[in-house]
Write an enzyme that holds these catalytic residues in place. Structure first.
Site, PDB file in Angstrom:
ATOM      1  N   GLY A  12       7.316  -4.047   4.328  1.00 36.95           N
ATOM      2  CA  GLY A  12       6.996  -4.009   2.756  1.00 36.95           C
ATOM      3  C   GLY A  12       6.466  -2.728   2.409  1.00 36.95           C
ATOM      4  O   GLY A  12       6.095  -1.860   3.062  1.00 36.95           O
ATOM      5  N   ASP A  13       6.151  -2.582   0.743  1.00 37.29           N
ATOM      6  CA  ASP A  13       5.541  -1.458   0.399  1.00 37.29           C
ATOM      7  C   ASP A  13       6.431  -0.275   0.789  1.00 37.29           C
ATOM      8  O   ASP A  13       5.836   0.874   0.531  1.00 37.29           O
ATOM      9  CB  ASP A  13       4.118  -1.121   0.838  1.00 37.29           C
ATOM     10  CG  ASP A  13       3.411  -2.482   0.916  1.00 37.29           C
ATOM     11  OD1 ASP A  13       3.417  -3.115  -0.220  1.00 37.29           O
ATOM     12  OD2 ASP A  13       2.535  -2.842   1.816  1.00 37.29           O
ATOM     13  N   GLU A  14       7.778  -0.236   0.659  1.00 39.97           N
ATOM     14  CA  GLU A  14       8.548   0.959   1.056  1.00 39.97           C
ATOM     15  C   GLU A  14       8.520   1.618  -0.344  1.00 39.97           C
ATOM     16  O   GLU A  14       9.469   2.828  -0.091  1.00 39.97           O
ATOM     17  CB  GLU A  14       9.902   0.566   1.538  1.00 39.97           C
ATOM     18  CG  GLU A  14       9.936  -0.307   2.845  1.00 39.97           C
ATOM     19  CD  GLU A  14       9.720  -1.765   2.576  1.00 39.97           C
ATOM     20  OE1 GLU A  14       9.436  -2.195   1.714  1.00 39.97           O
ATOM     21  OE2 GLU A  14       9.613  -2.492   3.835  1.00 39.97           O
ATOM     22  N   GLY A  15       8.195   1.273  -1.392  1.00 40.60           N
ATOM     23  CA  GLY A  15       8.611   1.616  -2.761  1.00 40.60           C
ATOM     24  C   GLY A  15      10.031   1.202  -3.269  1.00 40.60           C
ATOM     25  O   GLY A  15      10.578   1.959  -4.064  1.00 40.60           O
ATOM     26  N   LYS A  16      10.134   0.046  -3.139  1.00 34.06           N
ATOM     27  CA  LYS A  16      11.428  -0.511  -3.624  1.00 34.06           C
ATOM     28  C   LYS A  16      11.331  -0.616  -5.211  1.00 34.06           C
ATOM     29  O   LYS A  16      12.544  -0.243  -5.888  1.00 34.06           O
ATOM     30  CB  LYS A  16      11.597  -1.830  -3.205  1.00 34.06           C
ATOM     31  CG  LYS A  16      11.746  -2.103  -1.820  1.00 34.06           C
ATOM     32  CD  LYS A  16      11.740  -3.713  -1.331  1.00 34.06           C
ATOM     33  CE  LYS A  16      10.642  -4.570  -1.449  1.00 34.06           C
ATOM     34  NZ  LYS A  16       9.488  -3.912  -0.588  1.00 34.06           N
ATOM     35  N   GLY A  40       3.890  -6.448  -4.655  1.00 34.64           N
ATOM     36  CA  GLY A  40       3.519  -5.672  -5.900  1.00 34.64           C
ATOM     37  C   GLY A  40       4.319  -4.522  -6.056  1.00 34.64           C
ATOM     38  O   GLY A  40       4.389  -3.743  -5.014  1.00 34.64           O
ATOM     39  N   HIS A  41       5.088  -4.378  -7.104  1.00 30.76           N
ATOM     40  CA  HIS A  41       5.959  -3.331  -6.964  1.00 30.76           C
ATOM     41  C   HIS A  41       5.284  -2.492  -8.291  1.00 30.76           C
ATOM     42  O   HIS A  41       5.033  -2.852  -9.491  1.00 30.76           O
ATOM     43  CB  HIS A  41       7.420  -3.591  -7.744  1.00 30.76           C
ATOM     44  CG  HIS A  41       8.086  -4.310  -6.929  1.00 30.76           C
ATOM     45  ND1 HIS A  41       8.327  -4.164  -5.620  1.00 30.76           N
ATOM     46  CD2 HIS A  41       9.258  -5.372  -7.263  1.00 30.76           C
ATOM     47  CE1 HIS A  41       9.330  -4.782  -5.041  1.00 30.76           C
ATOM     48  NE2 HIS A  41       9.852  -5.552  -5.850  1.00 30.76           N
ATOM     49  N   GLN A 222       8.503  -7.878  -0.257  1.00 34.88           N
ATOM     50  CA  GLN A 222       8.249  -7.666   1.308  1.00 34.88           C
ATOM     51  C   GLN A 222       9.188  -6.653   1.818  1.00 34.88           C
ATOM     52  O   GLN A 222       9.894  -6.014   1.135  1.00 34.88           O
ATOM     53  CB  GLN A 222       7.768  -8.946   2.105  1.00 34.88           C
ATOM     54  CG  GLN A 222       6.604  -9.457   1.460  1.00 34.88           C
ATOM     55  CD  GLN A 222       6.698 -10.465   0.157  1.00 34.88           C
ATOM     56  OE1 GLN A 222       7.708 -11.271   0.294  1.00 34.88           O
ATOM     57  NE2 GLN A 222       5.975 -10.498  -0.548  1.00 34.88           N
ATOM     58  N   THR A 297      -1.048  -2.571  -3.186  1.00 38.77           N
ATOM     59  CA  THR A 297      -0.937  -2.984  -4.823  1.00 38.77           C
ATOM     60  C   THR A 297      -1.773  -4.173  -5.255  1.00 38.77           C
ATOM     61  O   THR A 297      -2.119  -4.472  -6.118  1.00 38.77           O
ATOM     62  CB  THR A 297       0.575  -2.801  -5.288  1.00 38.77           C
ATOM     63  OG1 THR A 297       1.140  -1.947  -4.505  1.00 38.77           O
ATOM     64  CG2 THR A 297       0.796  -2.847  -6.490  1.00 38.77           C
ATOM     65  N   THR A 298      -1.454  -5.294  -4.424  1.00 40.00           N
ATOM     66  CA  THR A 298      -1.943  -6.602  -4.758  1.00 40.00           C
ATOM     67  C   THR A 298      -3.234  -6.944  -4.375  1.00 40.00           C
ATOM     68  O   THR A 298      -4.010  -7.289  -4.983  1.00 40.00           O
ATOM     69  CB  THR A 298      -0.983  -7.540  -3.934  1.00 40.00           C
ATOM     70  OG1 THR A 298       0.431  -7.315  -4.271  1.00 40.00           O
ATOM     71  CG2 THR A 298      -1.276  -9.095  -4.302  1.00 40.00           C
ATOM     72  N   GLY A 300      -5.487  -4.455  -2.654  1.00 38.21           N
ATOM     73  CA  GLY A 300      -6.161  -3.188  -2.517  1.00 38.21           C
ATOM     74  C   GLY A 300      -6.541  -2.826  -0.939  1.00 38.21           C
ATOM     75  O   GLY A 300      -7.197  -1.851  -0.667  1.00 38.21           O
TER      76      GLY A 300
HETATM   77  P1  IMP Z   1       1.544 -14.001   2.761  1.00 35.31           P
HETATM   78  O1  IMP Z   1       2.634 -13.341   2.185  1.00 35.31           O
HETATM   79  O2  IMP Z   1       0.367 -13.583   1.545  1.00 35.31           O
HETATM   80  O3  IMP Z   1       1.496 -15.235   3.495  1.00 35.31           O
HETATM   81  O4  IMP Z   1       0.809 -12.737   3.993  1.00 35.31           O
HETATM   82  C1  IMP Z   1       1.375 -12.827   5.237  1.00 35.31           C
HETATM   83  C2  IMP Z   1       1.880 -11.432   5.815  1.00 35.31           C
HETATM   84  O5  IMP Z   1       2.555 -10.538   4.932  1.00 35.31           O
HETATM   85  C3  IMP Z   1       0.507 -10.644   5.719  1.00 35.31           C
HETATM   86  O6  IMP Z   1       0.441  -9.735   6.688  1.00 35.31           O
HETATM   87  C4  IMP Z   1       0.557  -9.840   4.399  1.00 35.31           C
HETATM   88  O7  IMP Z   1      -0.348  -8.686   4.253  1.00 35.31           O
HETATM   89  C5  IMP Z   1       2.115  -9.474   4.383  1.00 35.31           C
HETATM   90  N1  IMP Z   1       2.624  -9.153   3.133  1.00 35.31           N
HETATM   91  C6  IMP Z   1       2.883 -10.169   2.102  1.00 35.31           C
HETATM   92  N2  IMP Z   1       3.394  -9.664   1.003  1.00 35.31           N
HETATM   93  C7  IMP Z   1       3.323  -8.243   1.362  1.00 35.31           C
HETATM   94  C8  IMP Z   1       4.039  -7.065   0.525  1.00 35.31           C
HETATM   95  O8  IMP Z   1       4.311  -7.267  -0.435  1.00 35.31           O
HETATM   96  N3  IMP Z   1       3.724  -5.749   0.971  1.00 35.31           N
HETATM   97  C9  IMP Z   1       3.107  -5.895   2.348  1.00 35.31           C
HETATM   98  N4  IMP Z   1       2.755  -6.920   3.171  1.00 35.31           N
HETATM   99  C10 IMP Z   1       2.904  -7.925   2.569  1.00 35.31           C
END
Ligand code: IMP
Length: 425
Positions: A12-16, A40-41, A222, A297-298, A300
């Protein structure tokens, strides 16, 4: 007809967001297929800089239809706020929410947090947004769907039935306070008033647009390594973030997809707990985190940092059926003399050439690195491949060779113009 699925290739958070915003310029429909406001984009466009959690990034472009599909889970309070932000800033795209998308209810949020506390040092490190409990209810067929908001009477019965069990769990297992039924009931009317006009049959919209030969983008949330089936289980999210999720999460047949695009950072990050073979610590990690602003982003939360993991990337390419790759944040590596890429794994002294599924094996992996020379030159905001120096080009070429998938786009900064198109999509 062109349908492209865009997924995150790592954790996740690759900059999509920026890439989808870039491609959305020519898109007619942009559809989000999984996850909720755990994502969070961040997009930066002519209207300003925005962090969107639910609404697809195409909303920044005039004439686009932005769909939130059936595979998502929606916190109504968050979506209402996001819709207000979109309105205040005059973002021009149209918005549609699937009647089949599930609602994240207040008890899901409370349960998510209570479950995490209960897990103690085995916590997943969730975002605490109620994602897991909402998907659990969907799978166990106790969920509340967006479409249910239109029938207040039957909705109240469903909520009452759910609350009886949830409150028992909250109180008797987790020692938490119960959730008040009246508090939820009070909100229902307001949710429907604010969201009702967006609730739609999103499959119909997609299929009408497929018939009309429109350009459709399917937006992942993600990353592939957080996928519930194929990610680093149990340290994953609760939905299918891989490209396959775009079929089930929007009601599209496999043969309709023309191209799958994987977005990867030029290094790796991860938020929350779980194995991370190329994780680095100390000054080097701190330097990347600070320069790249690697904070969630979501939530912090500071993101964990690591070098690019080509074994994980190859795995990701397979499980997503990647046709091409986007490399983001190349400019962050401008600041390093030597850049590492993990090209092999060693487990208990033995080399392995695959991404293991077992969490213990994964946590014991020793990465084997190949080292590349840095380029001692800024690539920040560079918009053409000719303008980057030979070491940076060499790095890109090598990544492409190691992963075995062509790199079509390189991003060199957050703004729209900081984009190198290597091959037109
Ligand atoms: P959940 O999706 O809130 O249940 O979290 C499960 C796992 O996914 C945790 O390790 C979170 O940090 C990770 N995670 C969920 N959404 C994101 C995202 O958008 N970016 C990065 N990690 C995420």
């Amino acid at each position: 007809m062109t349908i492209n699925t865009i997924i995150g290739g790592q954790w996740g958070d690759e900059g999509k967001g920026k890439i989808i915003d870039h491609l959305a310029k020519k898109a007619d429909v942009i559809a989000r297929y999984s996850g909720g406001n755990n994502a969070g984009h961040t997009i930066e466009n002519d209207h300003g800089k925005f962090a969107l959690h639910l609404v697809p990034c195409g909303v920044g472009w005039e004439g686009t239809k932005n769909l939130i599909g059936s595979g998502t889970v929606i916190d109504p309070n968050v979506l209402i706020k996001e819709l207000e932000l979109i309105k205040e800033n005059n973002l021009p795209g149209e918005i549609f929410i699937s009647e089949k998308a599930h609602l994240i209810m207040p008890y899901h949020i409370k349960l998510d947090q209570a479950e995490e506390n209960y897990r103690g040092n085995k916590a997943v490190g969730t975002t605490g947004r109620g994602i897991g409990p909402a998907y659990s209810d969907k799978i166990s067929r106790n969920g509340i769907r967006m479409g249910d908001l239109s029938n207040l009477q039957s909705l109240k019965i469903k909520i009452s039935e759910n609350l009886k069990i949830k409150n028992k769990i909250l109180k008797e297992i987790y020692g938490e306070e119960e959730i008040s039924e009246a508090d939820i009931f009070d909100k229902l009317d307001g949710w429907y008033k604010k969201l009702g006009k967006y609730i739609s049959n999103t499959e119909k919209i997609i299929h009408e647009n497929i018939k009309k030969d429109k350009f459709i983008l399917l937006e992942g949330a993600q990353g592939a390594l957080l996928d519930i089936d194929h990610g680093t289980y149990p340290f994953v999210t609760s939905s299918n973030s891989i490209s396959g999720g775009s079929l089930t999460g929007l009601g599209i047949g496999a043969k309709e997809i023309n191209k799958v695009l994987g977005v990867f950072k030029a290094f790796c990050t991860r938020v929350g707990e779980g194995p991370f073979p190329t994780e680095i610590f100390g000054e080097e990690a701190e330097k990347i985190r600070e320069i790249a602003g690697e904070f969630g982003t979501t939530t912090g939360r500071p993101r964990r940092i690591g070098w690019f993991d080509a074994i994980a990337a190859k795995y990701s390419a397979q499980i997503n059926g990647l046709d091409s790759i986007v490399i983001t944040k190349l400019d962050i590596l401008d600041h390093f003399e030597k850049i590492k890429v993990c090209t092999g794994y060693k487990h208990r002294g033995k080399e392995i050439d695959f991404f293991p599924s077992d969490e213990i094996v994964l946590s014991e992996i020793e990465p084997i690195y190949e080292e590349f020379n840095g380029w001692n030159e800024s690539t920040y905001n560079v918009d053409s491949i000719e303008k980057i120096n030979s070491n940076a080009k060499e790095f890109i070429k090598n990544l492409e060779k190691i992963i075995g998938i062509p790199i079509d786009i390189i991003s060199t900064g957050p703004s729209r113009k900081a984009t190198i198109i290597v091959n037109q999509i």
